[in-house]
Structure formats: structure tokens, C-alpha cells
Design a protein around this motif. Structure first.
Motif, PDB file in Angstrom:
ATOM      1  N   GLY A  51      37.829  23.498  45.129  1.00 21.86           N
ATOM      2  CA  GLY A  51      38.586  23.796  46.278  1.00 21.86           C
ATOM      3  C   GLY A  51      39.959  24.840  44.798  1.00 21.86           C
ATOM      4  N   GLU A  52      39.339  25.313  44.187  1.00 20.65           N
ATOM      5  CA  GLU A  52      39.883  26.505  43.538  1.00 20.65           C
ATOM      6  C   GLU A  52      39.223  28.130  44.531  1.00 20.65           C
ATOM      7  OE1 GLU A  52      39.003  26.877  39.854  1.00 20.65           O
ATOM      8  OE2 GLU A  52      40.100  24.879  39.608  1.00 20.65           O
ATOM      9  N   ALA A  53      38.572  27.584  45.276  1.00 20.24           N
ATOM     10  CA  ALA A  53      37.532  28.745  45.410  1.00 20.24           C
ATOM     11  C   ALA A  53      38.043  29.530  46.411  1.00 20.24           C
ATOM     12  CB  ALA A  53      35.901  28.899  46.109  1.00 20.24           C
ATOM     13  N   SER A  54      39.048  28.427  47.133  1.00 19.59           N
ATOM     14  CA  SER A  54      39.482  29.101  48.474  1.00 19.59           C
ATOM     15  C   SER A  54      40.589  30.001  47.996  1.00 19.59           C
ATOM     16  CB  SER A  54      39.886  27.982  48.908  1.00 19.59           C
ATOM     17  OG  SER A  54      40.669  26.876  48.738  1.00 19.59           O
ATOM     18  N   THR A  55      41.325  29.587  46.932  1.00 21.21           N
ATOM     19  CA  THR A  55      43.229  30.227  46.089  1.00 21.21           C
ATOM     20  C   THR A  55      42.131  31.477  45.665  1.00 21.21           C
ATOM     21  OG1 THR A  55      42.433  28.687  44.280  1.00 21.21           O
ATOM     22  CG2 THR A  55      44.390  27.594  46.545  1.00 21.21           C
ATOM     23  N   SER A  56      41.155  31.660  44.987  1.00 27.30           N
ATOM     24  CA  SER A  56      40.742  32.384  44.311  1.00 27.30           C
ATOM     25  C   SER A  56      40.265  33.916  44.608  1.00 27.30           C
ATOM     26  CB  SER A  56      39.641  31.948  42.975  1.00 27.30           C
ATOM     27  OG  SER A  56      38.294  31.953  43.716  1.00 27.30           O
ATOM     28  N   THR A  57      39.980  33.459  45.804  1.00 24.02           N
ATOM     29  CA  THR A  57      39.400  34.515  47.286  1.00 24.02           C
ATOM     30  C   THR A  57      39.861  35.782  47.256  1.00 24.02           C
ATOM     31  OG1 THR A  57      39.912  33.284  48.764  1.00 24.02           O
ATOM     32  CG2 THR A  57      37.330  33.381  47.445  1.00 24.02           C
ATOM     33  N   THR A  58      41.533  35.139  47.250  1.00 26.90           N
ATOM     34  CA  THR A  58      42.533  36.080  48.014  1.00 26.90           C
ATOM     35  C   THR A  58      43.363  36.130  46.865  1.00 26.90           C
ATOM     36  OG1 THR A  58      44.354  33.994  47.576  1.00 26.90           O
ATOM     37  CG2 THR A  58      42.960  34.081  49.896  1.00 26.90           C
ATOM     38  N   VAL A  59      42.781  35.712  45.829  1.00 26.61           N
ATOM     39  CA  VAL A  59      43.721  36.301  44.226  1.00 26.61           C
ATOM     40  C   VAL A  59      42.971  37.677  43.748  1.00 26.61           C
ATOM     41  CG1 VAL A  59      44.515  35.964  42.512  1.00 26.61           C
ATOM     42  CG2 VAL A  59      45.092  34.153  43.694  1.00 26.61           C
ATOM     43  N   LEU A  60      41.607  37.407  43.746  1.00 25.72           N
ATOM     44  CA  LEU A  60      41.235  38.498  43.030  1.00 25.72           C
ATOM     45  C   LEU A  60      40.728  39.908  44.169  1.00 25.72           C
ATOM     46  CD1 LEU A  60      38.933  36.254  40.981  1.00 25.72           C
ATOM     47  CD2 LEU A  60      40.629  37.259  40.543  1.00 25.72           C
ATOM     48  N   LYS A  61      40.518  40.799  44.131  1.00 23.10           N
ATOM     49  CA  LYS A  61      40.871  42.117  44.560  1.00 23.10           C
ATOM     50  C   LYS A  61      40.159  42.442  43.079  1.00 23.10           C
ATOM     51  CE  LYS A  61      44.259  41.973  47.542  1.00 23.10           C
ATOM     52  NZ  LYS A  61      45.906  42.698  48.099  1.00 23.10           N
ATOM     53  N   PRO A  62      38.915  43.053  44.314  1.00 24.47           N
ATOM     54  CA  PRO A  62      37.418  44.483  43.124  1.00 24.47           C
ATOM     55  C   PRO A  62      38.374  45.728  43.256  1.00 24.47           C
ATOM     56  CG  PRO A  62      37.019  44.155  45.984  1.00 24.47           C
ATOM     57  CD  PRO A  62      38.196  42.498  45.466  1.00 24.47           C
ATOM     58  N   LYS A  63      38.036  45.766  42.608  1.00 23.31           N
ATOM     59  CA  LYS A  63      39.026  47.493  42.537  1.00 23.31           C
ATOM     60  C   LYS A  63      38.145  48.761  42.655  1.00 23.31           C
ATOM     61  CE  LYS A  63      42.590  45.388  39.508  1.00 23.31           C
ATOM     62  NZ  LYS A  63      42.763  46.080  37.332  1.00 23.31           N
ATOM     63  N   ALA A  64      38.086  49.328  43.729  1.00 21.75           N
ATOM     64  CA  ALA A  64      36.888  50.791  44.063  1.00 21.75           C
ATOM     65  C   ALA A  64      37.973  51.949  43.078  1.00 21.75           C
ATOM     66  CB  ALA A  64      36.449  50.458  45.424  1.00 21.75           C
ATOM     67  N   ASP A  65      36.729  52.112  43.110  1.00 23.41           N
ATOM     68  CA  ASP A  65      37.122  53.761  42.457  1.00 23.41           C
ATOM     69  C   ASP A  65      38.170  54.537  41.555  1.00 23.41           C
ATOM     70  OD1 ASP A  65      35.684  55.170  44.789  1.00 23.41           O
ATOM     71  OD2 ASP A  65      37.548  54.447  46.150  1.00 23.41           O
ATOM     72  N   LYS A  66      37.623  53.312  40.105  1.00 22.63           N
ATOM     73  CA  LYS A  66      38.859  53.132  39.375  1.00 22.63           C
ATOM     74  C   LYS A  66      38.440  54.264  38.373  1.00 22.63           C
ATOM     75  CE  LYS A  66      40.252  50.287  35.281  1.00 22.63           C
ATOM     76  NZ  LYS A  66      39.907  48.847  35.197  1.00 22.63           N
ATOM     77  N   LYS A  67      39.906  55.300  37.979  1.00 22.62           N
ATOM     78  CA  LYS A  67      38.710  56.841  37.257  1.00 22.62           C
ATOM     79  C   LYS A  67      38.880  56.028  35.421  1.00 22.62           C
ATOM     80  CE  LYS A  67      42.390  59.346  37.912  1.00 22.62           C
ATOM     81  NZ  LYS A  67      43.190  60.464  37.680  1.00 22.62           N
ATOM     82  N   PRO A  68      37.677  56.819  35.179  1.00 22.12           N
ATOM     83  CA  PRO A  68      38.297  56.888  33.701  1.00 22.12           C
ATOM     84  C   PRO A  68      39.210  56.900  32.845  1.00 22.12           C
ATOM     85  CG  PRO A  68      36.462  57.869  33.656  1.00 22.12           C
ATOM     86  CD  PRO A  68      36.953  57.151  35.118  1.00 22.12           C
ATOM     87  N   LEU A  69      40.027  56.210  31.987  1.00 22.70           N
ATOM     88  CA  LEU A  69      41.018  56.954  30.794  1.00 22.70           C
ATOM     89  C   LEU A  69      40.626  58.040  30.135  1.00 22.70           C
ATOM     90  CD1 LEU A  69      42.904  53.653  28.954  1.00 22.70           C
ATOM     91  CD2 LEU A  69      43.432  55.212  31.098  1.00 22.70           C
ATOM     92  N   ARG A  70      39.504  58.298  29.758  1.00 24.73           N
ATOM     93  CA  ARG A  70      39.415  59.844  29.101  1.00 24.73           C
ATOM     94  C   ARG A  70      38.076  60.019  29.406  1.00 24.73           C
ATOM     95  NH1 ARG A  70      41.192  56.140  24.748  1.00 24.73           N
ATOM     96  NH2 ARG A  70      42.974  56.674  24.051  1.00 24.73           N
ATOM     97  N   SER A  71      37.314  61.183  29.819  1.00 22.62           N
ATOM     98  CA  SER A  71      36.542  62.007  29.955  1.00 22.62           C
ATOM     99  C   SER A  71      35.019  61.157  28.854  1.00 22.62           C
ATOM    100  CB  SER A  71      36.462  63.344  29.803  1.00 22.62           C
ATOM    101  OG  SER A  71      36.311  63.798  28.706  1.00 22.62           O
ATOM    102  N   ALA A  72      33.886  61.451  29.166  1.00 27.48           N
ATOM    103  CA  ALA A  72      32.741  61.377  28.982  1.00 27.48           C
ATOM    104  C   ALA A  72      32.835  61.736  27.346  1.00 27.48           C
ATOM    105  CB  ALA A  72      31.716  60.678  29.048  1.00 27.48           C
ATOM    106  N   ASP A  73      32.716  63.373  27.118  1.00 31.70           N
ATOM    107  CA  ASP A  73      33.154  63.324  26.115  1.00 31.70           C
ATOM    108  C   ASP A  73      34.054  63.401  25.217  1.00 31.70           C
ATOM    109  OD1 ASP A  73      34.554  65.441  27.198  1.00 31.70           O
ATOM    110  OD2 ASP A  73      33.179  67.118  27.167  1.00 31.70           O
ATOM    111  N   TYR A  74      34.619  63.143  24.881  1.00 36.80           N
ATOM    112  CA  TYR A  74      35.979  62.738  24.218  1.00 36.80           C
ATOM    113  C   TYR A  74      35.645  62.262  22.973  1.00 36.80           C
ATOM    114  CZ  TYR A  74      40.511  61.458  22.525  1.00 36.80           C
ATOM    115  OH  TYR A  74      41.357  61.259  21.352  1.00 36.80           O
ATOM    116  N   ASN A  75      35.624  62.709  22.483  1.00 32.31           N
ATOM    117  CA  ASN A  75      35.596  62.267  20.530  1.00 32.31           C
ATOM    118  C   ASN A  75      37.270  61.775  19.951  1.00 32.31           C
ATOM    119  OD1 ASN A  75      34.873  61.376  18.149  1.00 32.31           O
ATOM    120  ND2 ASN A  75      32.860  63.168  17.963  1.00 32.31           N
TER     121      ASN A  75
END
Length: 198
Positions: free
Chosen positions: A151-175
Motif C-alpha cells: 500500500g505504501e509502495a505506490s505512494t512512496s514512488t511518487t514522493v522519492l526522487k533520485p538526486k543526480a549530479d549532486k555536487k560535493p560541498l567541499r573539494s576532496a583535498d580540503y583539510n
């Protein structure tokens, strides 16, 4: 004719023989004049007091008359047969309305009891299923969750959207401890040693 009137002279002659002497008539109502003087003096001295006393007496008379009228209305004459019939009809109508409301409440209570019994029956059946599943070694939660999940699967498919091409907040070499790889802002420790100054 006008000339004849101009020539006429009018003279009053008294017994004394002196012209233009007016006799004073004696006052006929000396008692009334003394009373009016006395009343005038009283009003000038005690006028406000008399006015206040008059208003208070008037208000007292009004209050007493209202009290008498309310007492007389309380002791009204006995009811006529027409009034008794009207009162009886009103009481019958009220009793009928009470019965109708009681029947409605009874109907609501019976439907509520039926719903309660159905819910208790469902809970009892679920407990029986759980007991049988435990006896057989199956997991009851899995079967219950699978029915809810469909019952919940039909409602959850419309709500959840996969996030693509998400940029990281900081670069990998940040310390953050050294401040390298950060952006334009970085922290540098101060110089040690004697300060140069004059």
C-alpha cells in the motif's frame, strides 16, 4: 375738532384742593404678601436642599410602587383551563423530543458497540495468526509489513526522487586544520617571538 381738544384742560382736584395728588389704596391681602416674602426667603436660603429632598421623595414613591406591582404580579390569579392544556401540550412535546433523542443515542451506541466488537475480533484474529506463525517458525512481522508495504509502495514512488549530479560541498583535498584546499579564506597562525615595534 383737533383745535377743540387742544384747548381742553383736565385738572384733578382733591378734597385738599391740591392738584395731582394720588390717594394710596390700602392693601387688601397683607397676609398673602407676608407669606410670599417668607416663602421667597426660604427658597433663597434652602432651595437646593428642598429640591434634593423632593427628588428623593419622588424616587422613593416610584420604588415602592414598583415593589407593589411586582408583588401583585407574583400573586396572579390561578391558571385557567386553557393555560393548563397549553402547559400539558408543551410537556408532551418535550417528552416526545426527549424520547427521540434517547432513541438516536441508543442507535449510535449500538453501532459503536458493533464497531468495537469488530475491532476486538480483528485483534483476536491477528493474535491467533501471530501465534500460529510463531508455532510454525515464521515471522509474522514480515507478512504484516509486506501487506503494508504494497500500500505504501505506490505512494512512496511518487514522493522519492533520485538526486543526480549532486555536487560535493567541499573539494576532496580540503583539510580544515591546515586551511589548504579551502577557498579564499584560510587561517594562519600568528608569528612567535618578539614583536617588532618602536
Amino acid at each position: 375738532m383737533l383745535s377743540d381738544m387742544d384747548e381742553v384742560e383736565i385738572t384733578d382736584v382733591n378734597d385738599d384742593g391740591s392738584p395731582y395728588q394720588v390717594e394710596k389704596a390700602p392693601l387688601k391681602n397683607q397676609d398673602l404678601s407676608s407669606i410670599s416674602l417668607t416663602v421667597g426667603e426660604l427658597l433663597s436660603q434652602y432651595g437646593w436642599y428642598l429640591l434634593v429632598v423632593t427628588v428623593l421623595v419622588y424616587l422613593l414613591i416610584q420604588h415602592l410602587s414598583k415593589r407593589r406591582s411586582s408583588q401583585s404580579s407574583r400573586s396572579s390569579p390561578p391558571q385557567t383551563p386553557q393555560d393548563a392544556a397549553l402547559v400539558a401540550r408543551r410537556q408532551e412535546a418535550m417528552e416526545a423530543a426527549r424520547r427521540k433523542m434517547q432513541e438516536e443515542l441508543d442507535a449510535k451506541a449500538s453501532t459503536f458497540r458493533e464497531k468495537q466488537k469488530q475491532q476486538e475480533e480483528e485483534k483476536r484474529k491477528q493474535k491467533i495468526e501471530v501465534w500460529e506463525c510463531i508455532q510454525q517458525g515464521k515471522s509474522y512481522k514480515g507478512t504484516a509489513q509486506s501487506s503494508q508495504a504494497t500500500g505504501e509502495a505506490s505512494t512512496s514512488t511518487t514522493v522519492l526522487k533520485p538526486k543526480a549530479d549532486k555536487k560535493p560541498l567541499r573539494s576532496a583535498d580540503y583539510n580544515p586544520l591546515t586551511g589548504q584546499g579551502g577557498g579564499s579564506c584560510s587561517w594562519r597562525p600568528g608569528r612567535r617571538g618578539p614583536s617588532s615595534g618602536g
